[in-house]
Design an enzyme around this catalytic site. Structure first.
Site, PDB file in Angstrom:
ATOM      1  N   GLU A   1       0.840  -1.213   0.000  1.00 45.47           N
ATOM      2  CA  GLU A   1       0.000   0.000   0.000  1.00 45.47           C
ATOM      3  C   GLU A   1       0.868   1.254   0.000  1.00 45.47           C
ATOM      4  O   GLU A   1       0.804   2.061   0.932  1.00 45.47           O
ATOM      5  CB  GLU A   1      -0.874   0.014   1.254  1.00 45.47           C
ATOM      6  CG  GLU A   1      -1.849  -1.134   1.369  1.00 45.47           C
ATOM      7  CD  GLU A   1      -2.546  -1.153   2.723  1.00 45.47           C
ATOM      8  OE1 GLU A   1      -2.164  -0.399   3.639  1.00 45.47           O
ATOM      9  OE2 GLU A   1      -3.484  -1.948   2.863  1.00 45.47           O
TER      10      GLU A   1
ATOM     11  N   CYS B   1      -1.227  32.887  11.372  1.00 43.65           N
ATOM     12  CA  CYS B   1      -1.004  33.405  12.726  1.00 43.65           C
ATOM     13  C   CYS B   1      -0.632  32.288  13.688  1.00 43.65           C
ATOM     14  O   CYS B   1      -1.402  31.966  14.603  1.00 43.65           O
ATOM     15  CB  CYS B   1      -2.253  34.112  13.218  1.00 43.65           C
ATOM     16  SG  CYS B   1      -2.745  35.409  12.130  1.00 43.65           S
TER      17      CYS B   1
HETATM   18  N1  LLP Z   1      -1.278   1.894   4.599  1.00 48.23           N
HETATM   19  C1  LLP Z   1      -1.690   2.336   5.796  1.00 48.23           C
HETATM   20  C2  LLP Z   1      -2.541   1.471   6.615  1.00 48.23           C
HETATM   21  C3  LLP Z   1      -1.314   3.603   6.241  1.00 48.23           C
HETATM   22  O1  LLP Z   1      -1.722   4.038   7.424  1.00 48.23           O
HETATM   23  C4  LLP Z   1      -0.479   4.415   5.424  1.00 48.23           C
HETATM   24  C5  LLP Z   1      -0.075   5.746   5.870  1.00 48.23           C
HETATM   25  C6  LLP Z   1      -0.086   3.918   4.178  1.00 48.23           C
HETATM   26  C7  LLP Z   1      -0.493   2.651   3.798  1.00 48.23           C
HETATM   27  C8  LLP Z   1       0.783   4.705   3.240  1.00 48.23           C
HETATM   28  O2  LLP Z   1       2.012   4.987   3.812  1.00 48.23           O
HETATM   29  P1  LLP Z   1       3.186   5.645   2.922  1.00 48.23           P
HETATM   30  O3  LLP Z   1       3.569   4.654   1.861  1.00 48.23           O
HETATM   31  O4  LLP Z   1       2.663   6.894   2.325  1.00 48.23           O
HETATM   32  O5  LLP Z   1       4.278   5.905   3.896  1.00 48.23           O
HETATM   33  N2  LLP Z   1       1.161  12.432   7.188  1.00 48.23           N
HETATM   34  C9  LLP Z   1       2.417  11.741   7.366  1.00 48.23           C
HETATM   35  C10 LLP Z   1       2.345  10.320   6.924  1.00 48.23           C
HETATM   36  C11 LLP Z   1       1.238   9.556   7.599  1.00 48.23           C
HETATM   37  C12 LLP Z   1       1.117   8.150   7.075  1.00 48.23           C
HETATM   38  C13 LLP Z   1      -0.186   7.558   7.494  1.00 48.23           C
HETATM   39  N3  LLP Z   1      -0.398   6.245   7.011  1.00 48.23           N
HETATM   40  C14 LLP Z   1       3.501  12.502   6.645  1.00 48.23           C
HETATM   41  O6  LLP Z   1       3.211  13.554   6.054  1.00 48.23           O
HETATM   42  O7  LLP Z   1       4.664  12.128   6.689  1.00 48.23           O
END
Ligand code: LLP
Length: 423
Positions: free
Chosen positions: A278, A348
């Site tokens: 994912e 702000c």
């Molecule tokens: N699968 C699940 C169950 C997840 O919770 C997430 C991300 C992904 C896949 C995808 O993860 P990725 O490949 O994008 O690392 N807002 C944070 C990142 C939060 C990730 C949340 N879950 C940031 O800006 O670094």
């Protein structure tokens, strides 16, 4: 200053382009702040991901939470990617983008009853369950409509992802997932849940992981666990490893992605399941930029400050996680010296910073800067705080410009809000 360029974001004659479009011209037409995504960069990232796991029996379910623009979802689905949705809202978006139920995985750390009803009544590939209570609810709701729900228990393998604490999910005591011992109890009592087919098992240990160890450890631990699950008579068809594959945010970073994948392939093969990935960030992060105009330059004490028309409302990552995003001018001018500045937004809040003590080519007011790697966790985490309108999202495909989402209007900010005379 260092420049962050990719195959799809390059300087030609000292001017930054996305594919064949000169970004300076784009901002003249659409204004700032604006998110710009490169379609072919998304495609290349997706293909790079798939290639790295060649030889493995796997499918990709792009994590919509990283960028759920309708056309981004659609581009990936057309490439053959499934979509991992994290809520009813993301499900709604994926369906609007034309994604078939069987190409969806229904994730959600704390699904509401409405979300469970929606998930069981659809024909998604899998619904994740993150607690015993959720298993009970899924079984009950599926039973009411005479269905057998395909469920993946999300396990907390208690592996430290060695990344920022705010994006680590699999440590002991975390709110995410189910412990090994509880999961074994659920599997052991599988006959109590006749409306559930426990066809999958899932982990997601964290995000922006740049070394192999956390993944290797997690899969090794899960391999032992899968044997125990098999002994209970449960045949797992899909092993979902989640997302988390990190990217290069700095020009000097060196991706170890292929190395991580090469180490994972034999280990994952030995699990004898279909593997599900994912990825979110890996697919979209470096395929997008946030363009923002310098509205003021000022001095404060011994600090030189560049203030942009974008703020934490458009990209919260630096304020939230102290994340690094490379920032560079759309126009390079070698006659200008490098200066050390703090780059802030107009919001702000004292945390409204993009960078502190950053070296950047001296650039004047009304010039535009590009904040790189803003294709993931940027627009999706944006807000209307301070009464701000969300920026447009523009997708470039070679020499074509598509406005996928226009800038919000002030009327959008008042959606269904009305003056009540009696008050
Ligand atoms: N699968 C699940 C169950 C997840 O919770 C997430 C991300 C992904 C896949 C995808 O993860 P990725 O490949 O994008 O690392 N807002 C944070 C990142 C939060 C990730 C949340 N879950 C940031 O800006 O670094």
């Amino acid at each position: 200053m260092n420049l962050y360029t990719t195959k799809f974001f390059t300087y030609k004659n000292n001017s930054l382009y996305c594919e064949e479009i000169e970004l300076n011209k784009l901002t003249k037409e659409y204004g700032t702040p604006v998110y710009v995504y490169s379609k072919n960069s998304i495609i290349e990232n997706y293909n790079r991901f798939v290639k790295a796991f060649e030889g493995l029996n796997f499918r990709v379910f792009y994590a919509a939470k990283s960028n759920y623009n309708l056309n981004v979802i659609r581009i990936l689905n057309k490439l053959g990617s499934g979509i991992d949705v994290n809520s009813q809202g993301e499900f709604f978006r994926a369906k609007k983008a034309g994604v078939a139920d069987k190409d969806l995985i229904f994730t959600g750390v704390g699904k509401t009853l409405d979300e469970i009803k929606l998930a069981v009544s659809s024909n998604v590939l899998m619904i994740k369950a993150e607690s015993l209570s959720e298993v009970i609810k899924i079984n009950r709701e599926a039973g009411k409509i005479g269905k057998i729900a395909p469920v993946a228990l999300r396990i907390n393998p208690e592996v430290d992802a060695q990344t920022h604490p705010h994006i680590t999910t699999a440590v002991s005591g975390s709110k995410f997932g189910i412990t090994f011992s509880e999961a074994l109890v659920i599997y052991g009592n599988a006959s109590k849940y006749p409306h559930i087919n426990f066809c999958g098992i899932d982990i997601h240990i964290g995000s922006q992981i740049t070394t192999p160890d956390p993944f290797i450890t997690a899969v090794s631990v899960m391999k032992d666990f899968l044997l125990k699950v098999l002994q209970l008579g449960i045949k797992i068809e899909h092993f979902d490893i989640g997302g988390g594959f990190g990217i290069e945010y700095k020009p000097e970073d060196n991706s170890k992605f292929e190395e991580i994948a090469a180490l994972l392939v034999p280990l994952l093969k030995s699990l004898d399941c279909e593997i599900i990935f994912e990825p979110g960030r890996f697919i979209t992060a470096n395929a997008g930029v946030l363009l923002s105009e310098i509205i003021y330059r000022k001095r404060s004490g011994d600090k030189e400050i560049i203030m942009l028309d974008a703020g934490t409302t458009e990209l919260i990552r630096p304020a939230f996680y102290g994340s690094y995003h490379h920032i560079q001018p759309l126009n390079l001018d070698e006659s200008q010296p490098d200066i050390v500045v703090d780059i802030t937004g107009p919001i702000c809040e004292s945390s409204d910073y993009f960078a502190k003590e950053r070296t950047i080519q001296s650039t004047i007011e009304e010039e535009t800067l590009a904040i790189m790697c803003a294709g993931s966790y940027a627009s999706v985490m944006s807000s209307n705080y301070n009464g701000r309108r969300r920026p447009p999202e523009i997708i470039i495909d070679k020499n074509k410009v598509y406005v996928s989402r226009s800038r919000e209007t002030f009327e959008h900010l008042l959606y269904d809000e009305k003056i009540i005379k009696e008050l």
